[in-house]
Design an enzyme around this catalytic site. Structure first.
Site, mmCIF file in Angstrom:
data_model
loop_
_atom_site.group_PDB
_atom_site.id
_atom_site.type_symbol
_atom_site.label_atom_id
_atom_site.label_comp_id
_atom_site.label_asym_id
_atom_site.label_seq_id
_atom_site.Cartn_x
_atom_site.Cartn_y
_atom_site.Cartn_z
ATOM 1 N N SER A 145 63.011 31.197 17.610
ATOM 2 C CA SER A 145 61.905 30.623 16.858
ATOM 3 C C SER A 145 60.708 30.419 17.781
ATOM 4 O O SER A 145 60.499 31.194 18.725
ATOM 5 C CB SER A 145 62.371 29.306 16.213
ATOM 6 O OG SER A 145 61.344 28.769 15.416
ATOM 7 N N TYR A 161 52.682 34.457 11.373
ATOM 8 C CA TYR A 161 53.609 34.074 12.453
ATOM 9 C C TYR A 161 54.097 32.641 12.250
ATOM 10 O O TYR A 161 55.303 32.373 12.279
ATOM 11 C CB TYR A 161 52.903 34.217 13.799
ATOM 12 C CG TYR A 161 53.802 33.983 14.995
ATOM 13 C CD1 TYR A 161 54.726 34.951 15.381
ATOM 14 C CD2 TYR A 161 53.721 32.808 15.741
ATOM 15 C CE1 TYR A 161 55.557 34.754 16.480
ATOM 16 C CE2 TYR A 161 54.546 32.612 16.840
ATOM 17 C CZ TYR A 161 55.453 33.578 17.206
ATOM 18 O OH TYR A 161 56.279 33.377 18.300
ATOM 19 N N LYS A 165 58.036 31.483 11.317
ATOM 20 C CA LYS A 165 58.891 30.687 12.212
ATOM 21 C C LYS A 165 59.357 29.384 11.530
ATOM 22 O O LYS A 165 60.487 28.952 11.733
ATOM 23 C CB LYS A 165 58.162 30.394 13.530
ATOM 24 C CG LYS A 165 57.907 31.636 14.383
ATOM 25 C CD LYS A 165 59.173 32.405 14.742
ATOM 26 C CE LYS A 165 58.906 33.511 15.775
ATOM 27 N NZ LYS A 165 60.109 34.303 16.090
HETATM 28 N N1 LIG Z 1 56.352 34.735 24.609
HETATM 29 C C1 LIG Z 1 56.183 33.525 24.121
HETATM 30 O O1 LIG Z 1 55.406 32.714 24.657
HETATM 31 C C2 LIG Z 1 56.956 33.076 22.921
HETATM 32 C C3 LIG Z 1 56.769 31.762 22.465
HETATM 33 C C4 LIG Z 1 57.473 31.324 21.363
HETATM 34 C C5 LIG Z 1 58.357 32.181 20.728
HETATM 35 N N2 LIG Z 1 58.507 33.455 21.180
HETATM 36 C C6 LIG Z 1 59.466 34.312 20.458
HETATM 37 O O2 LIG Z 1 60.322 34.971 21.371
HETATM 38 C C7 LIG Z 1 60.741 36.222 20.808
HETATM 39 C C8 LIG Z 1 60.513 37.331 21.821
HETATM 40 O O3 LIG Z 1 59.132 37.376 22.137
HETATM 41 P P1 LIG Z 1 58.557 38.049 23.464
HETATM 42 O O4 LIG Z 1 57.510 37.153 23.953
HETATM 43 O O5 LIG Z 1 59.661 38.476 24.366
HETATM 44 O O6 LIG Z 1 57.826 39.311 22.794
HETATM 45 P P2 LIG Z 1 57.601 40.805 23.278
HETATM 46 O O7 LIG Z 1 57.593 40.914 24.750
HETATM 47 O O8 LIG Z 1 56.433 41.286 22.511
HETATM 48 O O9 LIG Z 1 58.934 41.552 22.750
HETATM 49 C C9 LIG Z 1 59.153 41.671 21.379
HETATM 50 C C10 LIG Z 1 60.335 42.585 21.159
HETATM 51 O O10 LIG Z 1 60.494 42.755 19.742
HETATM 52 C C11 LIG Z 1 60.527 44.145 19.438
HETATM 53 N N3 LIG Z 1 59.972 44.432 18.129
HETATM 54 C C12 LIG Z 1 58.745 44.105 17.648
HETATM 55 N N4 LIG Z 1 58.554 44.644 16.443
HETATM 56 C C13 LIG Z 1 59.691 45.307 16.131
HETATM 57 C C14 LIG Z 1 60.094 46.100 15.030
HETATM 58 N N5 LIG Z 1 59.279 46.328 13.969
HETATM 59 N N6 LIG Z 1 61.334 46.648 15.040
HETATM 60 C C15 LIG Z 1 62.151 46.454 16.106
HETATM 61 N N7 LIG Z 1 61.826 45.725 17.180
HETATM 62 C C16 LIG Z 1 60.595 45.172 17.196
HETATM 63 C C17 LIG Z 1 59.678 44.787 20.535
HETATM 64 O O11 LIG Z 1 60.016 46.157 20.717
HETATM 65 P P3 LIG Z 1 59.183 47.389 20.110
HETATM 66 O O12 LIG Z 1 57.742 46.993 20.070
HETATM 67 O O13 LIG Z 1 59.503 48.492 21.041
HETATM 68 O O14 LIG Z 1 59.770 47.620 18.756
HETATM 69 C C18 LIG Z 1 60.110 43.967 21.740
HETATM 70 O O15 LIG Z 1 61.293 44.484 22.294
HETATM 71 C C19 LIG Z 1 59.972 36.377 19.505
HETATM 72 O O16 LIG Z 1 60.768 35.953 18.436
HETATM 73 C C20 LIG Z 1 58.806 35.425 19.676
HETATM 74 O O17 LIG Z 1 58.284 34.972 18.451
HETATM 75 C C21 LIG Z 1 57.832 33.929 22.253
#
Ligand SMILES: NC(=O)c1ccc[n+]([C@@H]2O[C@H](COP(=O)([O-])OP(=O)(O)OC[C@H]3O[C@@H](n4cnc5c(N)ncnc54)[C@H](OP(=O)(O)O)[C@@H]3O)[C@@H](O)[C@H]2O)c1
Length: 256
Positions: A145, A161, A165
């Site tokens: 989340s 978004y 969530k």
């Molecule tokens: N980074 C933060 O600060 C933060 C904060 C709060 C929550 N989150 C949560 O943490 C989780 C991971 O985020 P992250 O920061 O690691 O993001 P990220 O680096 O952008 O990675 C997102 C991953 O999701 C995959 N993805 C996106 N769209 C997709 C689709 N249509 N089909 C299949 N795969 C898909 C992407 O691969 P492809 O693009 O190759 O498909 C990638 O592997 C998410 O749920 C995000 O909301 C992150």
């Protein structure tokens, strides 16, 4: 970081496993002995993670899929079980932060597509994989989340978004209550502000298009050094995975 958790003989499916938080979760699960199915669209990234896992002696399979497509979501669940055996651990991590911008100017189809990836695909994967976990009396579902679920008004111009969530957490708590006592736990995890491509994406957008407020917040988070690494974010989650708690919304900053 390596975990002391022993997941030998368990099979995991991790969405968004090619980079960022999902990549680190996949590496940690593999280090704990689990065979891991890696899901995302970018096959080069998935193969790089699989190679890393195999180089360390682990088992990984690459299943490219676009989780915006319900047919591919359903195929993914089937393929993972065919290639590894029944899935014991489901990590619903993939998400998108787009569309960003003034909500009245957002294409409703884009809004719905984001909800499809961030919420509908999560539910569909859980619904597909839960019956086998329940039948075998053990399973773990983690839905990644965001802190925005606690304060949806905090992230202006990212309505899809924030909505996804909040709904994801309601889905998690409701589903966990339905299957309480089954041996399968279902929890959500707020990973904190993590230095990943998702953060880069927001900073790279034109502030005039996505809104000054959203852009400034993300630029400041990076500049002030408050973002944590994927490893720092994932470490408490791996500890939590052993717990029998269900229906919880865990936060990276919780004392455990
Ligand atoms: N980074 C933060 O600060 C933060 C904060 C709060 C929550 N989150 C949560 O943490 C989780 C991971 O985020 P992250 O920061 O690691 O993001 P990220 O680096 O952008 O990675 C997102 C991953 O999701 C995959 N993805 C996106 N769209 C997709 C689709 N249509 N089909 C299949 N795969 C898909 C992407 O691969 P492809 O693009 O190759 O498909 C990638 O592997 C998410 O749920 C995000 O909301 C992150």
């Amino acid at each position: 970081m390596t975990t002391s958790l022993d997941l030998t003989g368990k099979n995991s499916l991790v969405t968004g496993a090619g980079r960022g938080i999902g990549r680190t979760i996949a590496l940690e699960l593999a280090a704990a002995g689990s065979a891991v199915a890696l899901i995302a669209r970018s096959t080069d990234e998935l193969h790089a993670v699989a190679a890393e896992i195999r180089a360390a002696g682990g088992i990984a399979v690459v299943i490219p899929a676009d989780l915006a497509d319900p047919v591919q979501v359903s195929d993914t669940a089937k393929r993972a079980a065919d290639e590894l055996g029944p899935i014991d651990i489901l990590i619903n991590n993939a998400a998108v932060i787009w569309p960003a911008g003034p909500s009245t100017e957002i294409d409703p189809a884009q809004w719905a597509a984001a909800i499809g990836i961030n919420l509908t695909a999560v539910a569909a994967l859980s619904f597909a994989l839960l019956p086998s976990m329940i039948e075998r009396g053990w399973g773990r579902v983690i839905n990644i989340s965001s802190g925005v679920a606690a304060r949806p008004e905090f992230m202006l111009s990212a309505n899809a978004y924030a909505t996804s969530k909040v709904a994801l957490e309601a889905h998690t708590v409701n589903l966990a209550a339905e299957f309480a006592g089954s041996g399968v736990t279902i929890n959500a995890y707020r990973p904190g502000g993590v230095d990943t491509a998702m953060q880069d994406w927001i900073r790279d957008q034109d502030p005039a298009e996505i809104g000054e407020d959203l852009h400034t917040r993300f630029v400041e988070q990076k500049a002030t050094g408050v973002l944590i690494s994927p490893a720092e974010s994932v470490a408490p989650l791996m500890v939590r995975l052993a717990s029998a708690q269900t229906g919880q919304v865990w936060d990276v900053s919780d004392q455990i």
